[in-house]
Design a protein around this motif. Structure first.
Motif, PDB file in Angstrom:
ATOM      1  N   VAL A 149       0.834  -1.203   0.000  1.00  0.00           N
ATOM      2  CA  VAL A 149       0.000   0.000   0.000  1.00  0.00           C
ATOM      3  C   VAL A 149       0.867   1.251   0.000  1.00  0.00           C
ATOM      4  N   LYS A 150       1.766   1.345   0.983  1.00  0.00           N
ATOM      5  CA  LYS A 150       2.680   2.488   1.063  1.00  0.00           C
ATOM      6  C   LYS A 150       3.731   2.204   2.118  1.00  0.00           C
ATOM      7  N   ASP A 151       4.794   2.993   2.118  1.00  0.00           N
ATOM      8  CA  ASP A 151       5.821   2.863   3.147  1.00  0.00           C
ATOM      9  C   ASP A 151       5.288   3.343   4.491  1.00  0.00           C
ATOM     10  N   GLY A 152       5.783   2.721   5.560  1.00  0.00           N
ATOM     11  CA  GLY A 152       5.426   3.135   6.908  1.00  0.00           C
ATOM     12  C   GLY A 152       6.338   4.238   7.409  1.00  0.00           C
ATOM     13  N   PRO A 153       6.099   4.713   8.627  1.00  0.00           N
ATOM     14  CA  PRO A 153       6.851   5.869   9.140  1.00  0.00           C
ATOM     15  C   PRO A 153       8.275   5.569   9.576  1.00  0.00           C
ATOM     16  N   LYS A 154       8.568   4.301   9.935  1.00  0.00           N
ATOM     17  CA  LYS A 154       9.881   3.990  10.514  1.00  0.00           C
ATOM     18  C   LYS A 154      10.510   2.773   9.848  1.00  0.00           C
ATOM     19  N   GLY A 155      10.513   2.771   8.534  1.00  0.00           N
ATOM     20  CA  GLY A 155      11.144   1.663   7.816  1.00  0.00           C
ATOM     21  C   GLY A 155      10.259   0.446   7.650  1.00  0.00           C
ATOM     22  N   GLU A 156       8.957   0.555   7.986  1.00  0.00           N
ATOM     23  CA  GLU A 156       8.039  -0.539   7.757  1.00  0.00           C
ATOM     24  C   GLU A 156       7.290  -0.302   6.439  1.00  0.00           C
ATOM     25  N   VAL A 157       6.357  -1.202   6.143  1.00  0.00           N
ATOM     26  CA  VAL A 157       5.486  -1.013   4.990  1.00  0.00           C
ATOM     27  C   VAL A 157       4.050  -1.358   5.371  1.00  0.00           C
ATOM     28  N   PHE A 158       3.112  -0.642   4.776  1.00  0.00           N
ATOM     29  CA  PHE A 158       1.707  -0.992   4.920  1.00  0.00           C
ATOM     30  C   PHE A 158       1.333  -1.951   3.794  1.00  0.00           C
ATOM     31  N   GLU A 159       0.702  -3.070   4.170  1.00  0.00           N
ATOM     32  CA  GLU A 159       0.298  -4.095   3.216  1.00  0.00           C
ATOM     33  C   GLU A 159      -1.157  -4.472   3.446  1.00  0.00           C
TER      34      GLU A 159
END
Length: 266
Positions: free
Chosen positions: A108-118
């Motif tokens: 979906v998009k990159d997260g705030p601290k090096g994670e990703v939204f899936e």
């Protein structure tokens, strides 16, 4: 004289049969090739899975399959025990395999601290947008490998493909850290089996792919698509393979030392 004429006709018929057999065999073997194309298939709904396997066997070409546990046209899921004979057959035939994430999980998009939204398409959290750190993303990719070993006794190649080809540098890095190289596809390699049959009939897709695919391209199609009314296989797949052989292509397996391999995309 009449007898000699009958002999000549019979000889001509035999020669014709021999020539036809030779042509078919030449298509099947394709010994003289100076270019390489990489056929790849994502699971999809599996409605043409056996058709694809039969065509590849008949044409004596190998492909790479990216697996997710997707709902199939039979009402089961593609990594359930009911599909075990199919995957074992493809292993026996010498094809390669990669992960497509277990629950067909879309970036979906990159997260705030090096994670990703899936967003998983299947599984208990289907339709939910979830934050994945590196460990969770690695587990989602590797889970296919674990299940494939249970089904076939063989590991995947250390490759994966994000559903829809949707990625970011962060997501690619996560896969790399987990030991799986991301594999996209070439623009000309998008074979269009998920497009509308009305707007993109099989003949148009066949002509486009036969003309545009170039040396080193990775293609992408599915083992079945819910939305396409006129099935892509066998109408496009087998003629495409024959056309590419006539253009001097042989068919490679992934992974390979292809430069920019992870950068090929839709």
């Amino acid at each position: 004289m009449k007898h000699q004429r009958l002999i000549s006709i019979a000889a001509a018929l035999l020669l014709g049969c021999f020539s036809l057999g030779t042509t078919v065999n030449a298509y099947a073997q394709a010994p003289n090739c100076n270019k390489t194309v990489y056929l790849t298939f994502d699971t999809g709904n599996m409605s043409v899975a056996q058709t694809v396997a039969d065509i590849l066997k008949r044409q004596n070409v190998k492909a790479t399959f990216f697996l997710a546990n997707e709902k199939t046209f039979r009402g089961d899921f593609s990594l359930e025990d009911s599909w075990k004979p199919y995957w074992q057959e493809l292993v026996k035939d010498g094809h390669h395999f990669g992960s497509h994430t277990y629950d067909h999980t879309y970036f979906v998009k990159d997260g705030p601290k090096g994670e990703v939204f899936e967003k998983p398409q299947f599984g208990p959290k289907a339709g939910m947008t979830i934050l994945y750190n590196e460990a969770l993303m690695c587990k989602e990719i590797r889970r296919v490998d674990v299940r494939f070993q249970e089904l076939t006794g063989q590991s995947l190649q250390r490759i994966w493909r994000a559903p829809g080809g949707k990625t970011s540098p962060t997501l690619i890095r996560m896969g790399d850290m987990c030991g799986y190289q991301h594999i996209g596809w070439a623009p000309a390699g998008f074979l269009g089996d998920e497009l509308s049959s009305d707007k993109y009939p099989n003949q148009i897709l066949l002509e486009k792919a036969s003309r545009q695919i170039q040396n080193g391209d990775i293609t992408m199609a599915h083992l079945g698509i819910w939305s396409r009314k006129d099935p892509w296989a066998p109408a496009v797949l087998e003629p495409l393979i024959v056309n590419l052989k006539q253009r001097g292509f042989c068919f490679g397996l992934l992974p390979t030392a292809h430069k920019n391999l992870a950068d090929q995309s839709k």
